[in-house]
Design an enzyme around this catalytic site. Sequence first.
Site, PDB file in Angstrom:
ATOM      1  N   GLU A  22       0.818  -1.214   0.000  1.00 14.45           N
ATOM      2  CA  GLU A  22       0.000   0.000   0.000  1.00 14.45           C
ATOM      3  C   GLU A  22       0.850   1.261   0.000  1.00 14.45           C
ATOM      4  O   GLU A  22       0.447   2.292  -0.545  1.00 14.45           O
ATOM      5  CB  GLU A  22      -0.954  -0.003   1.210  1.00 14.45           C
ATOM      6  CG  GLU A  22      -1.937  -1.162   1.225  1.00 14.45           C
ATOM      7  CD  GLU A  22      -2.755  -1.259  -0.053  1.00 14.45           C
ATOM      8  OE1 GLU A  22      -2.990  -0.217  -0.701  1.00 14.45           O
ATOM      9  OE2 GLU A  22      -3.156  -2.386  -0.411  1.00 14.45           O
ATOM     10  N   HIS A  25       1.462   2.317  -3.554  1.00 19.36           N
ATOM     11  CA  HIS A  25       0.353   3.107  -4.091  1.00 19.36           C
ATOM     12  C   HIS A  25       0.395   4.534  -3.538  1.00 19.36           C
ATOM     13  O   HIS A  25       0.264   5.508  -4.280  1.00 19.36           O
ATOM     14  CB  HIS A  25      -0.993   2.470  -3.719  1.00 19.36           C
ATOM     15  CG  HIS A  25      -1.245   1.145  -4.372  1.00 19.36           C
ATOM     16  ND1 HIS A  25      -1.041   0.904  -5.713  1.00 19.36           N
ATOM     17  CD2 HIS A  25      -1.712  -0.036  -3.852  1.00 19.36           C
ATOM     18  CE1 HIS A  25      -1.375  -0.341  -6.003  1.00 19.36           C
ATOM     19  NE2 HIS A  25      -1.775  -0.937  -4.891  1.00 19.36           N
TER      20      HIS A  25
END
Length: 428
Positions: A22, A25
Amino acid sequence: MMTLQIVVLTVMMFFIVVTVHEWGHYFFAKRAGILVREFAIGFGPKLFSYKRDETVFTLRLLPLGGYARMAGDDPELDPIQPGQTIAVRLSDEGLVKKIYLDRLDTRRNVVIGEIEWMDIEERMQIRLNVDGETQHLEVDRKADIVTRGQELQVAPKDRQFRSKSVGKRALAIFAGPMMNFVLAFVLFLIYVQVAGVPDENATGVKVSSVVAGTPAAAAGLQEGDIVQSIDGQPVDGDLSKVTTLINASGGQEVQMSVERGGEAVQIPVTPKKVTAEDGREVLQVGIALGQLKRTASFTETFQFAGESFQKGSTAILDALRRLVFERFDINQLAGPVGTLQATGQIASQGIDQMILWTALVSINLGIFNLLPIPMLDGSRLIFLAIEAIRRRPIDPNKEGIVHFVGFALIFLLMIAVTYNDILRIING
């Protein structure tokens, strides 16, 4: 205590692998100028959260993944319509800092009025009718909309995911799996340094473990013994030669010469006949063997890490190919329960094996997310590729429906896999 240690190691492994994914991202979205509203580990009810700069960092109950929620990527708030009565709080500079949509009578130090016109994406302005007088207000680019006890930062057009170029959006999506691959390679580097590399000058092989209730255990072989020869035949550091010499005994007693604590020890062992998976009868004594290792050089560390990464990726891709194109078997899949069980078994083998396992899990997560399954990163990259070819975006509502269906299917598969994991544990 061992159970607690296994749980802690499993949670750490999950946290590291998902957080790195994550973070990929999050980092590349921020670099592209996209407003990242939430960085979440887990799904479901919120356990802990704190806000830093523009992003809320949360830890959620269900350890099934995570997400970096970007502005404009999904519908975020019911549209604010002309004629709606709102309250706004102004900064010292006269800019709108807060926009309140409910509980207007409880707000203090605010201006209450009816919206005549509003644009909080491009022009960042509100025209408000206050007691029959029109006020033109400028909206701060970081103003918050407050409703139902929650705050949502406004997202100007140039801070939204869909306003960025296809290339920047694709990089923000691909960065998750990419960071999993980077993490795996780094972990392989650490593993090589911790575990070492095969010593090509070694004349023996190491006994990694002894299975209880086997001829080796009865004869007194111990973990850490170094097997030098069998019936006078040197093993020359070759694991396969040990197997060959034991099978050549015909089931008769063999003399194993081992090095233990710097001293030579002779241990007689009688191999036992067992049936292999392919139905053949083979002879075994009940030991697991490993090559003797030495510290890797700087160049060897990168070389062996690269080879490990390539072998691990190839094995995962081959297993996936067989699962899809040959025969689907749910027993080849593992959910959180199965992963917990496997992690527990591997954690008991030492920190080096735990590092290796985490690297393989990270590769697996990266590859899985690149599959063209709705909701996963691979599917979103396909939508971006179609947009690049068509030179116009796909209807967000249609894309949202596809991702929702994909999420539902994956969730159902996860339930089925978890149920199967539990049955497998109960049935031994």
